[in-house]
Structures are given as C-alpha cells and as structure tokens.
Motif scaffolding. Sequence first.
Motif, PDB file in Angstrom:
ATOM      1  N   PRO A  45       0.583   0.590  -7.131  1.00 24.37           N
ATOM      2  CA  PRO A  45       0.729  -0.789  -7.619  1.00 24.37           C
ATOM      3  C   PRO A  45       1.005  -0.788  -9.112  1.00 24.37           C
ATOM      4  N   GLN A  46       1.764  -1.781  -9.544  1.00 27.07           N
ATOM      5  CA  GLN A  46       2.168  -1.864 -10.945  1.00 27.07           C
ATOM      6  C   GLN A  46       1.323  -2.908 -11.655  1.00 27.07           C
ATOM      7  N   LYS A  47       0.687  -2.505 -12.756  1.00 24.56           N
ATOM      8  CA  LYS A  47       0.002  -3.498 -13.585  1.00 24.56           C
ATOM      9  C   LYS A  47       1.048  -4.430 -14.190  1.00 24.56           C
ATOM     10  N   VAL A  48       0.769  -5.737 -14.147  1.00 25.38           N
ATOM     11  CA  VAL A  48       1.757  -6.717 -14.583  1.00 25.38           C
ATOM     12  C   VAL A  48       1.123  -7.828 -15.400  1.00 25.38           C
ATOM     13  N   GLN A  49       1.993  -8.543 -16.111  1.00 25.13           N
ATOM     14  CA  GLN A  49       1.621  -9.761 -16.839  1.00 25.13           C
ATOM     15  C   GLN A  49       2.417 -10.928 -16.269  1.00 25.13           C
ATOM     16  N   ASN A  50       1.821 -12.114 -16.324  1.00 29.91           N
ATOM     17  CA  ASN A  50       2.492 -13.370 -15.927  1.00 29.91           C
ATOM     18  C   ASN A  50       2.779 -13.440 -14.429  1.00 29.91           C
ATOM     19  N   TRP A  51       1.906 -12.833 -13.624  1.00 28.48           N
ATOM     20  CA  TRP A  51       2.052 -12.923 -12.171  1.00 28.48           C
ATOM     21  C   TRP A  51       0.750 -13.442 -11.575  1.00 28.48           C
ATOM     22  N   ILE A  52       0.739 -13.662 -10.263  1.00 28.38           N
ATOM     23  CA  ILE A  52      -0.426 -14.267  -9.623  1.00 28.38           C
ATOM     24  C   ILE A  52      -1.609 -13.318  -9.532  1.00 28.38           C
ATOM     25  N   LEU A  53      -1.353 -12.000  -9.617  1.00 27.22           N
ATOM     26  CA  LEU A  53      -2.402 -10.993  -9.575  1.00 27.22           C
ATOM     27  C   LEU A  53      -2.197 -10.014 -10.732  1.00 27.22           C
ATOM     28  N   PRO A  54      -3.244  -9.307 -11.156  1.00 27.20           N
ATOM     29  CA  PRO A  54      -3.075  -8.355 -12.262  1.00 27.20           C
ATOM     30  C   PRO A  54      -2.295  -7.107 -11.869  1.00 27.20           C
ATOM     31  N   GLU A  55      -2.233  -6.814 -10.570  1.00 20.58           N
ATOM     32  CA  GLU A  55      -1.451  -5.689 -10.097  1.00 20.58           C
ATOM     33  C   GLU A  55      -0.517  -6.144  -8.985  1.00 20.58           C
ATOM     34  N   MET A  56       0.685  -5.577  -8.952  1.00 19.70           N
ATOM     35  CA  MET A  56       1.699  -5.955  -7.962  1.00 19.70           C
ATOM     36  C   MET A  56       1.984  -4.769  -7.051  1.00 19.70           C
ATOM     37  N   PRO A  57       1.811  -4.931  -5.730  1.00 19.25           N
ATOM     38  CA  PRO A  57       2.199  -3.857  -4.819  1.00 19.25           C
ATOM     39  C   PRO A  57       3.712  -3.763  -4.710  1.00 19.25           C
ATOM     40  N   GLY A  58       4.202  -2.609  -4.324  1.00 20.46           N
ATOM     41  CA  GLY A  58       5.645  -2.487  -4.104  1.00 20.46           C
ATOM     42  C   GLY A  58       6.096  -3.352  -2.942  1.00 20.46           C
ATOM     43  N   LEU A  59       5.290  -3.431  -1.906  1.00 19.02           N
ATOM     44  CA  LEU A  59       5.531  -4.148  -0.654  1.00 19.02           C
ATOM     45  C   LEU A  59       6.704  -3.525   0.108  1.00 19.02           C
ATOM     46  N   ILE A  60       6.391  -2.422   0.808  1.00 24.94           N
ATOM     47  CA  ILE A  60       7.383  -1.741   1.654  1.00 24.94           C
ATOM     48  C   ILE A  60       7.572  -2.582   2.909  1.00 24.94           C
ATOM     49  N   THR A  61       8.702  -3.255   3.014  1.00 26.14           N
ATOM     50  CA  THR A  61       8.931  -4.163   4.138  1.00 26.14           C
ATOM     51  C   THR A  61       9.942  -3.649   5.143  1.00 26.14           C
ATOM     52  N   ASP A  62      10.716  -2.642   4.789  1.00 23.19           N
ATOM     53  CA  ASP A  62      11.645  -2.059   5.753  1.00 23.19           C
ATOM     54  C   ASP A  62      11.908  -0.618   5.372  1.00 23.19           C
ATOM     55  N   PHE A  63      12.177   0.196   6.388  1.00 20.70           N
ATOM     56  CA  PHE A  63      12.624   1.566   6.149  1.00 20.70           C
ATOM     57  C   PHE A  63      13.432   2.015   7.349  1.00 20.70           C
ATOM     58  N   LEU A  64      14.153   3.095   7.174  1.00 18.77           N
ATOM     59  CA  LEU A  64      14.898   3.694   8.282  1.00 18.77           C
ATOM     60  C   LEU A  64      15.068   5.181   8.024  1.00 18.77           C
ATOM     61  N   ILE A  65      15.508   5.884   9.062  1.00 19.65           N
ATOM     62  CA  ILE A  65      15.682   7.330   9.021  1.00 19.65           C
ATOM     63  C   ILE A  65      17.125   7.641   9.401  1.00 19.65           C
ATOM     64  N   SER A  66      17.782   8.514   8.651  1.00 19.06           N
ATOM     65  CA  SER A  66      19.153   8.900   8.979  1.00 19.06           C
ATOM     66  C   SER A  66      19.171   9.595  10.334  1.00 19.06           C
ATOM     67  N   LEU A  67      20.311   9.543  11.007  1.00 17.26           N
ATOM     68  CA  LEU A  67      20.395  10.024  12.380  1.00 17.26           C
ATOM     69  C   LEU A  67      20.166  11.531  12.509  1.00 17.26           C
ATOM     70  N   ASP A  68      20.354  12.277  11.421  1.00 15.37           N
ATOM     71  CA  ASP A  68      20.073  13.715  11.458  1.00 15.37           C
ATOM     72  C   ASP A  68      18.642  14.028  11.054  1.00 15.37           C
ATOM     73  N   ASP A  69      17.831  12.989  10.845  1.00 13.67           N
ATOM     74  CA  ASP A  69      16.409  13.132  10.481  1.00 13.67           C
ATOM     75  C   ASP A  69      16.213  13.863   9.159  1.00 13.67           C
ATOM     76  N   ARG A  70      17.211  13.817   8.284  1.00 16.71           N
ATOM     77  CA  ARG A  70      17.092  14.478   6.977  1.00 16.71           C
ATOM     78  C   ARG A  70      16.543  13.549   5.912  1.00 16.71           C
ATOM     79  N   PHE A  71      16.937  12.266   5.976  1.00 13.98           N
ATOM     80  CA  PHE A  71      16.566  11.346   4.902  1.00 13.98           C
ATOM     81  C   PHE A  71      15.843  10.119   5.447  1.00 13.98           C
ATOM     82  N   LEU A  72      14.889   9.670   4.685  1.00 14.81           N
ATOM     83  CA  LEU A  72      14.182   8.417   4.943  1.00 14.81           C
ATOM     84  C   LEU A  72      14.441   7.489   3.756  1.00 14.81           C
ATOM     85  N   TYR A  73      14.745   6.234   4.069  1.00 13.46           N
ATOM     86  CA  TYR A  73      15.027   5.232   3.034  1.00 13.46           C
ATOM     87  C   TYR A  73      14.034   4.085   3.194  1.00 13.46           C
ATOM     88  N   PHE A  74      13.486   3.611   2.070  1.00  9.83           N
ATOM     89  CA  PHE A  74      12.653   2.407   2.163  1.00  9.83           C
ATOM     90  C   PHE A  74      12.841   1.528   0.948  1.00  9.83           C
TER      91      PHE A  74
END
Length: 487
Positions: free
Chosen positions: A310-339
Amino acid sequence: MATDVSVLPHASVENGAACCKKGPGYATPLEAMSGPREALIYVTCVYSGTGREKPDYLATVDVDPSSLTYSKVIHRLPVPYLGDELHHSGWNACSSCHGDPSANRRFLVLPSLISGRIYVIDTLKNPKAPSLHKVVEPADIVQKTGLAYPHTSHCLASGDILVSCLGDKDGNAEGNGFLLLDSEFKVKGRWEKPGHSPLFGYDFWYQPRHKTMISSSWGAPAAFTKGFNPQHVSDGLYGRHLFVYSWPDGELKQTLDLGNTGLIPLEIRFLHDPSKDTGFVGCALTSNMVRFFKTADGSWSHEVAVSVNPQKVQNWILPEMPGLITDFLISLDDRFLYFVNWLHGDVRQYNIEDPKNPVLKGQVWVGGLIQKGSPVFAVAEDGSSFQHEVPEIQGHRLRGGPQMIQLSLDGKRLYVTNSLFSVWDNQFYPELAEKGSHMLQIDVDTEKGGLVINPNFFVDFGAEPDGPSFAHEMRYPGGDCTSDIWV
C-alpha cells in the motif's frame, strides 16, 4: 423464461472461416498462439450509473492496423432494457469443445450484474455487427434456482454453460451459487450439489484433468452495490476464501481461507497447460497475487506469490492506498502473468516460468489516483511527496485506472479498459461518468519482457453518440486467454 429474438441456421465457424473437421478453438494453448491476429474486439459498455437513461451496449472495436477504421467503435448493439449493468462475458463454446465438430463459437453470453438478465448475442451472421439472439429472464432464473447477480460465464465441453451468481434476488450472499444453462440457453438448475454453495461468489476456473474447479469470492451484493465501505469488510460482507469443487459433479471438497493476506479474491486462473495443478488469484483489497496448488496428499494449498505494498498518500480518504488488483491474466504459453493496480494506476508483467517465484519484467503507468495533476500525492519513505508521470495519448489525459485487460493470442498486444463497476467508478473516479472510459493498447516484449503504450491506438468512449460510457470486458471473436479452457 428465455425470449427468442431470432432463429438462425447453424454453422460451424472459427475466426470467421468455415470449420468442418474440428470444433471451436484450438487443440492446445500453444497452437492458439499461432492463431490469426485479432481484427475485432467486443467490449461491454455501460450507461448504468452515468445518469444517462440509455441502455448498456456491446461495442465492436476495429483493432486491425490496416483498416481505415482502426481504433474506432464500428458498431453498437444496445440491449433492450435500462439499468442492466453489463459486466463480464463468455462464449457458448470454446477450446474445451475442440473435439466436438458439431460445436461452434457463435454466441457471446452477457450476464447483467444488476438486473440479472443474461443476453445471448449472435456474432456469426455479421461479426462486425452482432445481433441479439435471446434473453434469459431473471424471473426464470430466480424461480428455478433462487440465483441472481450473474457474473462469470464459461462454456463446458458438454455444451452447457456455467455462470457464477453472487447472491439471491435480495442481495444476500447466502443465496449465491452456480447457474447451469443448456446449449439452447434454457435454465437447467444449479450446478453445485445441494448444500455445497460457497460463502461468496465471483469468478471460477476449472481444470478437468485434475477433476477440480476453484471459485473466488467478492462479497454480498447488498454491500458492494452501495459502493465500497471498509466497515463492510470488518462486518464479514466481503470474502477471503477460495472454494475447491470436484469436477464436474459439483461437490465442495475444500475451502481455503486466505486470511488477511487474501482479502477480496477476485479473478482466478489456472495455468493454461491442462496438466498443471497450479494457478493464481488476484486479491484486490490486500493487493496480493496468491498462488494455489495441489499438494502431495491431493489437497490444495496457497501462498502469496507477489505483493503490492500500500502507498502512503495525502489528500485521500485513507492514509494508505491499496493497489487494488482487479484483473489479471496469463499468456497462453504460461510464461507471463499480467495484472493491474486500479487505484495506483500501473499495469505489470511478471515472468512466471517458475510459478513460485514471479519476476517483474515490465511496468507501465496508464492512469490512477496518484498521477500528475491529481489532488492525491504519494508519500515516500523520507517524507517527500511525489506523483507518477502518465503520458497523454493522442492529446488525451488518461482517466481512471487500468481495470480489465485482454491479451492477443500471440501475447504481443495487451488491451486495457478502465471501468470496474459503475458504483465504484463513481466513488473512486467520478470524472469517468462525465468524460467516459477509454481503451488502450500496450505493446509487449515477449522475449526479454517489457511494456510500452502504443501511441497509435486510443478508443475514446467519452465521444460516444449517446454520451460518455463506461467500458469494461473485452472479447475476441476467435477466443482468448481468459475465455478458453483446455481439457
């Protein structure tokens, strides 16, 4: 009940060409990587929550660089009702049906998260201008199964279609489970055995060679449809579990408690190689990629594979902001993961050739709440404040944060939209309702790793004829790495 809109002759096609000897899709994931380059993408687009009294629609986007309409919306198919909240999508048939020459990837299944309707879209007659084929009515689903809030749709090798549903008609998580439709989109009933429904519903993936399906958990519709309230997490209205089912008979065999490192596990994927017994789930609130795997005794376990602090922040609703991983996928050769980190604003690429030890290979900032020009500032360890540089594309400031992603079959192009769910969009990125979503293309280095925004591609859903809309999930007519499952 299901409402017939059209009755069209059957044919067997894949990628727009006649296919007589094989069923839809590809024999293996590696074979799929050699499939034709994508020319069209279907995008679910939402007016629900924007204040515009317009129906949601399916957009057809031209992604052929040689076309005069490249990077443009070339067709819009509005659904017949208001307030549906189109969300995810799936096919009536995919590579799981490759051995069945009578099957064909023809119908795109569009569950409506809020209304509970399921639209069936015919993409065969004119792939550039799909048409409405059938509507599965929520009253029929509720009457026969008690299920509502449909989300993820996957085709099965049997020809049936399995849809996760996140609650009952009143928004209670206790009513969630799995809807089974037959090949004519008639309600067959629940998939899971009686008494074997999960605590919460969301996404799922099955791996037939290991006779296993695993599902994830968002939260109670009564909670998440009102926006995100951290107190609801403390109140137990959001999930932190994975549910392991026997496949295909629907017996709940094991519940994995991910604990405080796995709050709100959303998208879940096995590796594409059907012999593999491992996969990943993106845990949104704690921003961890969790790996799940089969153990020596045949049970399943889990471990954190990647953490986004989580990132410490100013001027937001909370003092720390999560990245919030909402989607990911895996390449068809199972070499790479993207999120994606929807709040922080970056897209990441990891090498997962050793699934236990992912290695960061690419990262690019395409929006987020901490970009330059935002009122929110990140705070470094030394107390100084900073913001991320986010480029303009074709003169457009990038809005919102990266949310849904889709990868080309060859793994070289990653497409990105930025709407999560209209209520949450309005809560965290209120400018999206005013200015609309956009869609980007990121070029991928599949040799050494690396991500670069393509400056020649920008789809502006803020310039739609009926006003700015939210853009969500993307599907290729010929299949992709988040819809096709191999058996």
